[in-house]
Design a protein around this motif. Structure first.
Motif, mmCIF file in Angstrom:
data_model
loop_
_atom_site.group_PDB
_atom_site.id
_atom_site.type_symbol
_atom_site.label_atom_id
_atom_site.label_comp_id
_atom_site.label_asym_id
_atom_site.label_seq_id
_atom_site.Cartn_x
_atom_site.Cartn_y
_atom_site.Cartn_z
ATOM 1 N N PHE A 84 0.825 -1.209 0.000
ATOM 2 C CA PHE A 84 0.000 0.000 0.000
ATOM 3 C C PHE A 84 0.862 1.263 0.000
ATOM 4 O O PHE A 84 0.587 2.208 -0.738
ATOM 5 C CB PHE A 84 -0.967 0.005 1.188
ATOM 6 N N PHE A 85 1.911 1.271 0.807
ATOM 7 C CA PHE A 85 2.777 2.451 0.883
ATOM 8 C C PHE A 85 3.532 2.677 -0.423
ATOM 9 O O PHE A 85 3.583 3.801 -0.940
ATOM 10 C CB PHE A 85 3.754 2.335 2.059
ATOM 11 N N ALA A 86 4.127 1.629 -0.969
ATOM 12 C CA ALA A 86 4.888 1.770 -2.218
ATOM 13 C C ALA A 86 3.978 2.156 -3.383
ATOM 14 O O ALA A 86 4.386 2.909 -4.269
ATOM 15 C CB ALA A 86 5.654 0.487 -2.532
ATOM 16 N N SER A 87 2.744 1.670 -3.381
ATOM 17 C CA SER A 87 1.783 2.058 -4.424
ATOM 18 C C SER A 87 1.465 3.548 -4.323
ATOM 19 O O SER A 87 1.432 4.257 -5.330
ATOM 20 C CB SER A 87 0.488 1.246 -4.292
ATOM 21 N N TRP A 88 1.239 3.997 -3.090
ATOM 22 C CA TRP A 88 0.991 5.424 -2.875
ATOM 23 C C TRP A 88 2.203 6.244 -3.326
ATOM 24 O O TRP A 88 2.048 7.261 -3.995
ATOM 25 C CB TRP A 88 0.675 5.682 -1.395
ATOM 26 N N GLU A 89 3.392 5.801 -2.943
ATOM 27 C CA GLU A 89 4.621 6.505 -3.336
ATOM 28 C C GLU A 89 4.752 6.615 -4.849
ATOM 29 O O GLU A 89 5.104 7.673 -5.370
ATOM 30 C CB GLU A 89 5.859 5.757 -2.818
ATOM 31 N N ALA A 90 4.492 5.520 -5.554
ATOM 32 C CA ALA A 90 4.629 5.513 -7.014
ATOM 33 C C ALA A 90 3.737 6.572 -7.647
ATOM 34 O O ALA A 90 4.173 7.325 -8.529
ATOM 35 C CB ALA A 90 4.288 4.128 -7.576
ATOM 36 N N TYR A 92 2.290 9.216 -6.024
ATOM 37 C CA TYR A 92 2.663 10.528 -5.491
ATOM 38 C C TYR A 92 3.856 11.120 -6.247
ATOM 39 O O TYR A 92 3.821 12.270 -6.681
ATOM 40 C CB TYR A 92 2.982 10.403 -3.997
ATOM 41 N N TYR A 93 4.903 10.326 -6.398
ATOM 42 C CA TYR A 93 6.118 10.846 -7.017
ATOM 43 C C TYR A 93 5.939 11.169 -8.496
ATOM 44 O O TYR A 93 6.458 12.169 -8.978
ATOM 45 C CB TYR A 93 7.291 9.887 -6.819
ATOM 46 N N ILE A 94 5.200 10.351 -9.219
ATOM 47 C CA ILE A 94 5.041 10.655 -10.644
ATOM 48 C C ILE A 94 4.165 11.884 -10.824
ATOM 49 O O ILE A 94 4.379 12.682 -11.741
ATOM 50 C CB ILE A 94 4.546 9.439 -11.457
ATOM 51 N N ARG A 95 3.184 12.078 -9.945
ATOM 52 C CA ARG A 95 2.346 13.282 -10.025
ATOM 53 C C ARG A 95 3.138 14.541 -9.698
ATOM 54 O O ARG A 95 2.817 15.620 -10.184
ATOM 55 C CB ARG A 95 1.137 13.163 -9.108
ATOM 56 N N LYS A 96 4.165 14.390 -8.874
ATOM 57 C CA LYS A 96 5.047 15.511 -8.543
ATOM 58 C C LYS A 96 6.145 15.708 -9.602
ATOM 59 O O LYS A 96 6.914 16.651 -9.516
ATOM 60 C CB LYS A 96 5.703 15.295 -7.175
ATOM 61 N N GLY A 97 6.213 14.800 -10.573
ATOM 62 C CA GLY A 97 7.227 14.893 -11.616
ATOM 63 C C GLY A 97 8.580 14.343 -11.219
ATOM 64 O O GLY A 97 9.564 14.536 -11.923
ATOM 65 N N ASN A 98 8.644 13.647 -10.109
ATOM 66 C CA ASN A 98 9.889 13.065 -9.612
ATOM 67 C C ASN A 98 10.020 11.645 -10.160
ATOM 68 O O ASN A 98 9.661 10.665 -9.510
ATOM 69 C CB ASN A 98 9.890 13.079 -8.086
ATOM 70 N N VAL A 99 10.544 11.548 -11.373
ATOM 71 C CA VAL A 99 10.637 10.265 -12.076
ATOM 72 C C VAL A 99 11.582 9.307 -11.358
ATOM 73 O O VAL A 99 11.299 8.103 -11.268
ATOM 74 C CB VAL A 99 11.062 10.483 -13.551
ATOM 75 N N ARG A 100 12.669 9.809 -10.834
ATOM 76 C CA ARG A 100 13.648 8.943 -10.161
ATOM 77 C C ARG A 100 13.023 8.250 -8.939
ATOM 78 O O ARG A 100 13.168 7.040 -8.757
ATOM 79 C CB ARG A 100 14.868 9.750 -9.725
ATOM 80 N N SER A 101 12.322 9.008 -8.117
ATOM 81 C CA SER A 101 11.676 8.418 -6.940
ATOM 82 C C SER A 101 10.514 7.505 -7.338
ATOM 83 O O SER A 101 10.263 6.481 -6.688
ATOM 84 C CB SER A 101 11.184 9.504 -5.989
ATOM 85 N N HIS A 102 9.803 7.861 -8.400
ATOM 86 C CA HIS A 102 8.733 7.005 -8.917
ATOM 87 C C HIS A 102 9.310 5.652 -9.338
ATOM 88 O O HIS A 102 8.774 4.604 -8.977
ATOM 89 C CB HIS A 102 8.049 7.686 -10.105
ATOM 90 N N ARG A 104 12.059 4.262 -8.356
ATOM 91 C CA ARG A 104 12.517 3.545 -7.162
ATOM 92 C C ARG A 104 11.333 2.896 -6.436
ATOM 93 O O ARG A 104 11.408 1.750 -6.000
ATOM 94 C CB ARG A 104 13.255 4.499 -6.229
ATOM 95 N N ALA A 105 10.218 3.620 -6.338
ATOM 96 C CA ALA A 105 9.028 3.083 -5.664
ATOM 97 C C ALA A 105 8.460 1.886 -6.418
ATOM 98 O O ALA A 105 8.102 0.865 -5.816
ATOM 99 C CB ALA A 105 7.968 4.171 -5.507
ATOM 100 N N VAL A 106 8.373 2.004 -7.741
ATOM 101 C CA VAL A 106 7.823 0.899 -8.541
ATOM 102 C C VAL A 106 8.758 -0.306 -8.504
ATOM 103 O O VAL A 106 8.304 -1.448 -8.380
ATOM 104 C CB VAL A 106 7.541 1.346 -9.997
ATOM 105 N N THR A 107 10.049 -0.064 -8.579
ATOM 106 C CA THR A 107 11.024 -1.160 -8.502
ATOM 107 C C THR A 107 10.933 -1.845 -7.141
ATOM 108 O O THR A 107 10.930 -3.073 -7.056
ATOM 109 C CB THR A 107 12.446 -0.641 -8.764
ATOM 110 N N GLY A 108 10.826 -1.063 -6.086
ATOM 111 C CA GLY A 108 10.669 -1.621 -4.744
ATOM 112 C C GLY A 108 9.379 -2.406 -4.610
ATOM 113 O O GLY A 108 9.342 -3.461 -3.975
ATOM 114 N N LEU A 109 8.321 -1.885 -5.212
ATOM 115 C CA LEU A 109 7.032 -2.574 -5.190
ATOM 116 C C LEU A 109 7.132 -3.912 -5.908
ATOM 117 O O LEU A 109 6.678 -4.936 -5.407
ATOM 118 C CB LEU A 109 5.975 -1.681 -5.848
ATOM 119 N N PHE A 110 7.747 -3.902 -7.074
ATOM 120 C CA PHE A 110 7.857 -5.125 -7.873
ATOM 121 C C PHE A 110 8.703 -6.179 -7.164
ATOM 122 O O PHE A 110 8.283 -7.329 -7.017
ATOM 123 C CB PHE A 110 8.456 -4.798 -9.250
ATOM 124 N N PHE A 111 9.887 -5.782 -6.694
ATOM 125 C CA PHE A 111 10.777 -6.758 -6.074
ATOM 126 C C PHE A 111 10.409 -7.018 -4.614
ATOM 127 O O PHE A 111 10.335 -8.167 -4.184
ATOM 128 C CB PHE A 111 12.237 -6.315 -6.184
#
Length: 137
Positions: A84-90, A92-102, A104-111
């Protein structure tokens, strides 16, 4: 020697387990496709939304899967809030335009919320091990 197919155990499992397995496998498929495809286009965004939907479905269904620990939560359920947290992060970060953090969040979610718990689900004695390898449950 008789080979026992484990798929019969999938159909005997509770609806929560069936939903969980289907959603996790679909998330795996969409996750792999997202990693190998071009990033940022309309298809990537749509696949990302579908991936998150399947991940959230996987996590939500896991709340209702407690047979292994006499009806209580087990340590593997710690992946639920992580999902739930990593999904929210993914999002949140893409909406803020922070592709790098997005990323990282998606990679963390996947793995961290899909592959690692998936490996634990394949251990002997667990239903996924039986379904895939056809051993007795």
């Amino acid at each position: 020697m008789e080979i026992t197919l484990g798929i019969e155990y999938f159909f005997k499992a509770s609806p929560a387990i069936q939903i969980h397995i289907i959603a996790a496998l679909a998330a795996l498929m969409f996750g792999i496709l997202m990693f190998v495809r071009r990033k940022g286009d309309k298809t990537h965004r749509m696949m990302g939304k579908i991936f998150l939907l399947f991940m959230l479905t996987t996590a939500t269904s896991a709340i209702f899967i407690r047979q292994i620990n006499d009806g209580n939560f087990w340590w593997i359920h710690l992946f639920i809030p992580l999902t739930f947290f990593a999904s929210w992060e993914a999002v949140y970060y893409i909406r803020k335009g922070n592709v790098r953090s997005h990323k990282r969040a998606v990679t963390g979610l996947f793995f961290g919320a899909l592959l690692i718990p998936g490996v634990f689900a394949m251990t002997p004695g667990r239903l996924m091990h039986v379904i895939i390898f056809g051993a007795s449950y």
